[in-house]
Scaffold this motif. Structure first.
Motif, PDB file in Angstrom:
ATOM      1  N   GLY A  13      35.171  26.440  80.753  1.00 13.71           N
ATOM      2  CA  GLY A  13      34.832  25.159  81.222  1.00 13.71           C
ATOM      3  C   GLY A  13      33.415  24.931  81.456  1.00 13.71           C
ATOM      4  O   GLY A  13      32.980  24.224  82.208  1.00 13.71           O
ATOM      5  N   GLY A  14      32.605  25.593  80.608  1.00 17.12           N
ATOM      6  CA  GLY A  14      31.310  25.738  80.666  1.00 17.12           C
ATOM      7  C   GLY A  14      30.297  24.275  80.444  1.00 17.12           C
ATOM      8  O   GLY A  14      29.136  24.254  80.519  1.00 17.12           O
ATOM      9  N   GLN A  38      37.403  23.112  76.296  1.00 12.59           N
ATOM     10  CA  GLN A  38      38.444  22.387  75.511  1.00 12.59           C
ATOM     11  C   GLN A  38      37.697  21.220  74.683  1.00 12.59           C
ATOM     12  O   GLN A  38      38.179  20.670  73.696  1.00 12.59           O
ATOM     13  N   ASP A  39      36.761  20.422  75.275  1.00 14.44           N
ATOM     14  CA  ASP A  39      36.077  19.311  74.983  1.00 14.44           C
ATOM     15  C   ASP A  39      34.856  19.714  73.871  1.00 14.44           C
ATOM     16  O   ASP A  39      33.880  20.032  74.364  1.00 14.44           O
ATOM     17  N   SER A  43      30.857  19.590  74.599  1.00 16.67           N
ATOM     18  CA  SER A  43      30.183  20.955  74.240  1.00 16.67           C
ATOM     19  C   SER A  43      29.141  21.078  73.636  1.00 16.67           C
ATOM     20  O   SER A  43      27.965  21.928  73.456  1.00 16.67           O
ATOM     21  N   GLU A  44      29.210  20.562  72.152  1.00 16.95           N
ATOM     22  CA  GLU A  44      28.028  20.520  71.201  1.00 16.95           C
ATOM     23  C   GLU A  44      26.887  19.697  71.816  1.00 16.95           C
ATOM     24  O   GLU A  44      25.769  20.299  71.671  1.00 16.95           O
ATOM     25  N   LEU A  45      27.024  18.858  72.679  1.00 15.39           N
ATOM     26  CA  LEU A  45      25.936  18.161  73.378  1.00 15.39           C
ATOM     27  C   LEU A  45      25.163  19.165  74.349  1.00 15.39           C
ATOM     28  O   LEU A  45      23.964  19.294  74.354  1.00 15.39           O
ATOM     29  N   SER A  62      32.824  28.446  71.900  1.00 17.31           N
ATOM     30  CA  SER A  62      34.292  28.535  71.444  1.00 17.31           C
ATOM     31  C   SER A  62      35.124  27.371  71.996  1.00 17.31           C
ATOM     32  O   SER A  62      35.242  27.273  73.004  1.00 17.31           O
ATOM     33  N   HIS A  63      35.986  26.885  71.059  1.00 18.64           N
ATOM     34  CA  HIS A  63      37.186  25.907  71.566  1.00 18.64           C
ATOM     35  C   HIS A  63      38.002  26.899  72.327  1.00 18.64           C
ATOM     36  O   HIS A  63      38.503  27.814  71.852  1.00 18.64           O
ATOM     37  N   LEU A  64      38.361  26.408  73.527  1.00 16.87           N
ATOM     38  CA  LEU A  64      39.357  26.929  74.381  1.00 16.87           C
ATOM     39  C   LEU A  64      40.524  25.952  75.032  1.00 16.87           C
ATOM     40  O   LEU A  64      40.142  24.869  75.480  1.00 16.87           O
TER      41      LEU A  64
END
Length: 259
Positions: A13-14, A38-39, A43-45, A62-64
């Motif tokens: 959830g970082g 998950q998002d 996350s990329e931003l 990493s996608h979680l």
């Protein structure tokens, strides 16, 4: 002085409202982060911003999906491949619905708590089992795992904090105590952060003047929490400054639950 130099921290959830601020604070203290969320777009931003500010730090994304056991185990395996060792785990994920109590289905209740309870259980156990040299785990609980929402505080167009969220976070507090007892002999410390009102006012549901006023006035400090005010206590629990703390739920709520 608190330091996380060369410490590798797994943050589930970082890229969220509280998690993203925590990530930056860890990097400021010379730690490295494995950001699992998950998002992907959000996350990329977050990753792009952090890599620009901290080019010398190791930052992995990493996608979680906390509902899928395979995704959790895959992320743990990848984190250890990238970092060889994980010194700390933070779980800032949560599951909830926007449904009224009278309309909430069993399926939705269970799905939310696949994240709050089952996913948290698998993530915590999976990382703890690999912490052969000890480490620190911090789970994000909530004041609503300790107390009930004040129903009169909510205007008619806003649903009270949902029951499945509070039930899951209450269970998470107990899981922290249980895991602390089980893994203490391995020098693994497991604690919880218990945030109070930290509304993300960029979300329309939270941008209600009456509701926000009620939130503020329910705290002893008469204000909301700022994301940095969960990040710093979390870093304290990750660091050696809290080396004799385990099984504790650290309340960060402006005095809400002390009335």
């Amino acid at each position: 002085m608190i330091s996380l130099k060369n410490k590798n921290i797994f943050i589930a959830g970082g890229s969220g409202y509280l998690g993203s601020v925590l990530c930056e604070e860890i990097l400021k203290l010379e730690g490295n982060i494995f950001l699992a969320d998950q998002d992907i777009k959000r996350s990329e931003l977050v990753i792009k911003k952090l890599q620009k500010k901290y080019p010398k730090s190791k930052i992995i994304f990493s996608h979680l999906n906390m509902i899928e056991p395979e995704s959790i185990s895959k992320n743990i395996k990848l984190a250890y491949q990238k970092f060889k060792y994980i010194d700390g785990l933070v779980n800032a994920t949560f599951g909830s619905t926007a449904d009224k109590l009278s309309e909430l289905t069993a399926d939705k209740f269970n799905k939310a708590n696949q994240i709050n309870l089952t996913g948290s259980f698998l993530l915590m156990r999976g990382v703890a089992n690999k912490m052969k040299k000890g480490g620190s785990i911090v789970m994000f609980a909530s004041m609503y795992g300790l107390v009930s929402p004040k129903m009169e505080m909510y205007p008619k167009n806003i649903n009270p904090n949902p029951v499945e969220y509070g039930a899951g976070k209450a269970g998470l507090n107990q899981m922290v105590r249980y895991f602390s007892s089980y893994y203490g002999k391995n020098n693994i410390r497991i604690n919880a952060i218990v945030p109070g009102p930290f509304p993300n006012i960029t979300k329309a549901v939270n941008n209600n003047e009456k509701f926000l006023s009620n939130l503020k006035n329910s705290t002893m400090l008469k204000r909301f929490g700022k994301p940095i005010e969960t990040a710093k206590p979390t870093i304290f629990l990750l660091s050696d400054a809290s080396s004799y703390m385990t099984g504790h739920s650290l309340i960060v709520d402006g005095g809400w639950t002390a009335w």
